[in-house]
Write an enzyme that holds these catalytic residues in place. Sequence first.
Site, PDB file in Angstrom:
ATOM      1  N   ASP A  88      13.051  99.770 -31.807  1.00  0.00           N
ATOM      2  CA  ASP A  88      14.157  99.876 -32.759  1.00  0.00           C
ATOM      3  C   ASP A  88      14.086 101.275 -33.353  1.00  0.00           C
ATOM      4  O   ASP A  88      13.079 101.636 -33.977  1.00  0.00           O
ATOM      5  CB  ASP A  88      13.971  98.799 -33.838  1.00  0.00           C
ATOM      6  CG  ASP A  88      15.088  98.807 -34.872  1.00  0.00           C
ATOM      7  OD1 ASP A  88      15.729  99.859 -35.061  1.00  0.00           O
ATOM      8  OD2 ASP A  88      15.303  97.755 -35.498  1.00  0.00           O
ATOM      9  N   VAL A  89      15.146 102.062 -33.166  1.00  0.00           N
ATOM     10  CA  VAL A  89      15.086 103.476 -33.582  1.00  0.00           C
ATOM     11  C   VAL A  89      15.050 103.647 -35.102  1.00  0.00           C
ATOM     12  O   VAL A  89      14.833 104.748 -35.593  1.00  0.00           O
ATOM     13  CB  VAL A  89      16.253 104.308 -32.997  1.00  0.00           C
ATOM     14  CG1 VAL A  89      16.184 104.353 -31.478  1.00  0.00           C
ATOM     15  CG2 VAL A  89      17.618 103.813 -33.484  1.00  0.00           C
ATOM     16  N   THR A 142      33.325 100.455 -23.584  1.00  0.00           N
ATOM     17  CA  THR A 142      31.943  99.934 -23.513  1.00  0.00           C
ATOM     18  C   THR A 142      31.907  98.617 -24.293  1.00  0.00           C
ATOM     19  O   THR A 142      32.855  98.292 -25.019  1.00  0.00           O
ATOM     20  CB  THR A 142      30.954 100.900 -24.194  1.00  0.00           C
ATOM     21  OG1 THR A 142      31.245 100.911 -25.601  1.00  0.00           O
ATOM     22  CG2 THR A 142      31.025 102.303 -23.642  1.00  0.00           C
ATOM     23  N   LYS A 171      28.230 109.549 -38.342  1.00  0.00           N
ATOM     24  CA  LYS A 171      28.431 110.447 -37.203  1.00  0.00           C
ATOM     25  C   LYS A 171      28.559 111.904 -37.657  1.00  0.00           C
ATOM     26  O   LYS A 171      28.134 112.826 -36.949  1.00  0.00           O
ATOM     27  CB  LYS A 171      29.660 110.017 -36.394  1.00  0.00           C
ATOM     28  CG  LYS A 171      29.469 108.700 -35.645  1.00  0.00           C
ATOM     29  CD  LYS A 171      28.293 108.765 -34.674  1.00  0.00           C
ATOM     30  CE  LYS A 171      28.233 107.585 -33.722  1.00  0.00           C
ATOM     31  NZ  LYS A 171      27.035 107.622 -32.866  1.00  0.00           N
ATOM     32  N   ASN A 228      21.082 108.193 -28.673  1.00  0.00           N
ATOM     33  CA  ASN A 228      22.403 107.618 -28.433  1.00  0.00           C
ATOM     34  C   ASN A 228      22.568 106.216 -29.002  1.00  0.00           C
ATOM     35  O   ASN A 228      23.696 105.721 -29.108  1.00  0.00           O
ATOM     36  CB  ASN A 228      22.625 107.630 -26.897  1.00  0.00           C
ATOM     37  CG  ASN A 228      23.745 106.756 -26.453  1.00  0.00           C
ATOM     38  OD1 ASN A 228      24.906 107.114 -26.616  1.00  0.00           O
ATOM     39  ND2 ASN A 228      23.434 105.580 -25.920  1.00  0.00           N
ATOM     40  N   TYR A 264      30.722 104.524 -40.507  1.00  0.00           N
ATOM     41  CA  TYR A 264      30.569 105.048 -39.148  1.00  0.00           C
ATOM     42  C   TYR A 264      30.835 106.554 -39.136  1.00  0.00           C
ATOM     43  O   TYR A 264      30.061 107.347 -38.601  1.00  0.00           O
ATOM     44  CB  TYR A 264      31.525 104.315 -38.205  1.00  0.00           C
ATOM     45  CG  TYR A 264      31.330 104.620 -36.745  1.00  0.00           C
ATOM     46  CD1 TYR A 264      30.315 104.002 -36.016  1.00  0.00           C
ATOM     47  CD2 TYR A 264      32.160 105.521 -36.081  1.00  0.00           C
ATOM     48  CE1 TYR A 264      30.128 104.282 -34.666  1.00  0.00           C
ATOM     49  CE2 TYR A 264      31.984 105.807 -34.739  1.00  0.00           C
ATOM     50  CZ  TYR A 264      30.973 105.180 -34.029  1.00  0.00           C
ATOM     51  OH  TYR A 264      30.791 105.469 -32.694  1.00  0.00           O
TER      52      TYR A 264
HETATM   53  P1  NAI Z   1      26.908  99.822 -26.599  1.00  0.00           P
HETATM   54  O1  NAI Z   1      26.960  98.764 -27.635  1.00  0.00           O
HETATM   55  O2  NAI Z   1      27.339  99.521 -25.224  1.00  0.00           O
HETATM   56  O3  NAI Z   1      25.413 100.427 -26.517  1.00  0.00           O
HETATM   57  C1  NAI Z   1      24.645 100.678 -27.653  1.00  0.00           C
HETATM   58  C2  NAI Z   1      23.181 100.376 -27.333  1.00  0.00           C
HETATM   59  O4  NAI Z   1      22.389 100.775 -28.465  1.00  0.00           O
HETATM   60  C3  NAI Z   1      22.921  98.870 -27.115  1.00  0.00           C
HETATM   61  O5  NAI Z   1      22.206  98.672 -25.909  1.00  0.00           O
HETATM   62  C4  NAI Z   1      22.090  98.467 -28.332  1.00  0.00           C
HETATM   63  O6  NAI Z   1      21.166  97.428 -28.067  1.00  0.00           O
HETATM   64  C5  NAI Z   1      21.396  99.782 -28.674  1.00  0.00           C
HETATM   65  N1  NAI Z   1      20.953  99.830 -30.074  1.00  0.00           N
HETATM   66  C6  NAI Z   1      21.682  99.541 -31.177  1.00  0.00           C
HETATM   67  N2  NAI Z   1      20.931  99.671 -32.285  1.00  0.00           N
HETATM   68  C7  NAI Z   1      19.689 100.039 -31.873  1.00  0.00           C
HETATM   69  C8  NAI Z   1      18.468 100.315 -32.537  1.00  0.00           C
HETATM   70  N3  NAI Z   1      18.364 100.227 -33.873  1.00  0.00           N
HETATM   71  N4  NAI Z   1      17.393 100.688 -31.808  1.00  0.00           N
HETATM   72  C9  NAI Z   1      17.484 100.771 -30.458  1.00  0.00           C
HETATM   73  N5  NAI Z   1      18.606 100.496 -29.758  1.00  0.00           N
HETATM   74  C10 NAI Z   1      19.698 100.138 -30.460  1.00  0.00           C
HETATM   75  O7  NAI Z   1      27.759 101.018 -27.220  1.00  0.00           O
HETATM   76  P2  NAI Z   1      28.213 102.445 -26.643  1.00  0.00           P
HETATM   77  O8  NAI Z   1      29.657 102.507 -26.810  1.00  0.00           O
HETATM   78  O9  NAI Z   1      27.587 102.752 -25.361  1.00  0.00           O
HETATM   79  O10 NAI Z   1      27.584 103.369 -27.788  1.00  0.00           O
HETATM   80  C11 NAI Z   1      26.623 104.379 -27.536  1.00  0.00           C
HETATM   81  C12 NAI Z   1      26.786 105.451 -28.590  1.00  0.00           C
HETATM   82  O11 NAI Z   1      28.064 106.056 -28.449  1.00  0.00           O
HETATM   83  C13 NAI Z   1      26.716 104.946 -30.031  1.00  0.00           C
HETATM   84  O12 NAI Z   1      25.991 105.872 -30.813  1.00  0.00           O
HETATM   85  C14 NAI Z   1      28.175 104.923 -30.449  1.00  0.00           C
HETATM   86  O13 NAI Z   1      28.328 105.040 -31.835  1.00  0.00           O
HETATM   87  C15 NAI Z   1      28.697 106.124 -29.699  1.00  0.00           C
HETATM   88  N6  NAI Z   1      30.136 106.201 -29.505  1.00  0.00           N
HETATM   89  C16 NAI Z   1      30.799 105.210 -28.825  1.00  0.00           C
HETATM   90  C17 NAI Z   1      32.168 105.316 -28.635  1.00  0.00           C
HETATM   91  C18 NAI Z   1      32.943 104.267 -27.929  1.00  0.00           C
HETATM   92  O14 NAI Z   1      34.183 104.289 -28.008  1.00  0.00           O
HETATM   93  N7  NAI Z   1      32.337 103.357 -27.204  1.00  0.00           N
HETATM   94  C19 NAI Z   1      32.916 106.474 -29.157  1.00  0.00           C
HETATM   95  C20 NAI Z   1      32.109 107.459 -29.819  1.00  0.00           C
HETATM   96  C21 NAI Z   1      30.769 107.309 -29.983  1.00  0.00           C
END
Ligand code: NAI
Length: 247
Positions: A57-58, A184, A153, A84, A149
């Site tokens: 957990d980050v 996603t 960010k 990420n 959020y």
């Molecule tokens: P996702 O929900 O598919 O993946 C996020 C991953 O982070 C998951 O596997 C989750 O278990 C893990 N995670 C969450 N909290 C955690 C923690 N405390 N410690 C370790 N792992 C943890 O989401 P996605 O879309 O791939 O998001 C990835 C990044 O991209 C995030 O930072 C999100 O804010 C950012 N982002 C996403 C956008 C979108 O439209 N999907 C747009 C802009 C940024």
Amino acid sequence: MKTVLITGGASGIGLATARRLARTMRVVIVDRDGARANEAARALNAEGASAFAYAADVTKSDEVAAMMAQAARDAGPIHAIFCNAGVSIKQPVHKMSEADWDIMIKTHVKGVFLCAKAVLPQMCERRDGVIVSTGSDYSVCGKADGAAYAAAKTAIYSLTKSLALEFAPYGIRCNSVGPGPIETPMLLAGRTEEEWAPLRAARAERVPMGRLGRPEEVAAVVDFLISDRSSYITGQIIHPNGAQISW
Ligand code: NAI
């Protein structure tokens, strides 16, 4: 072969990046969902990659420090880290609980801080390293019903710029990728395809390119930022966003 560590690597953007980078690098997948991290690493290894998985957990300094030390022992010196991991809790400010606010800030801002802090000693010693963090379009503009959020960010972007200045003398580069809407699990937020289809179309209409982004399109930017092709780029944010915002 150089090693890259990816947090939130079990899903969405992190997983697409792991898949892409596994062609040329050793990949360490870190996620709080250890089972899915293992599954992702197993799938990559079955295709001939060299992938490792750790549950961490980050937001927890002890877990991050232990994971980083173990990863370096198993997969060798960490050349690059993609910070990420993220979550999305959207509420109008007056309805958002303090606990949810704390989760947003801790996961994003403290998460990047703890991971950078844990990896920087080895990068400084080798005078080599790349840190890429996941910002957002909301790193540079506000978001109605998404203040936590957007604040988180924006802070990630600010942290990235400070890291870039602080560690440039060590030859360490630090940048952010700032995606627009990417299809996603986070964006789908548990909706079924039937529920999501009309929303997808409405959401896509707000993007000048007329469509949502794919995780692979973010992974391509991260690949560039980690590679030597971006050797003179540091302290910047690059937006794969279909022109959702330009500034
Ligand atoms: P996702 O929900 O598919 O993946 C996020 C991953 O982070 C998951 O596997 C989750 O278990 C893990 N995670 C969450 N909290 C955690 C923690 N405390 N410690 C370790 N792992 C943890 O989401 P996605 O879309 O791939 O998001 C990835 C990044 O991209 C995030 O930072 C999100 O804010 C950012 N982002 C996403 C956008 C979108 O439209 N999907 C747009 C802009 C940024």
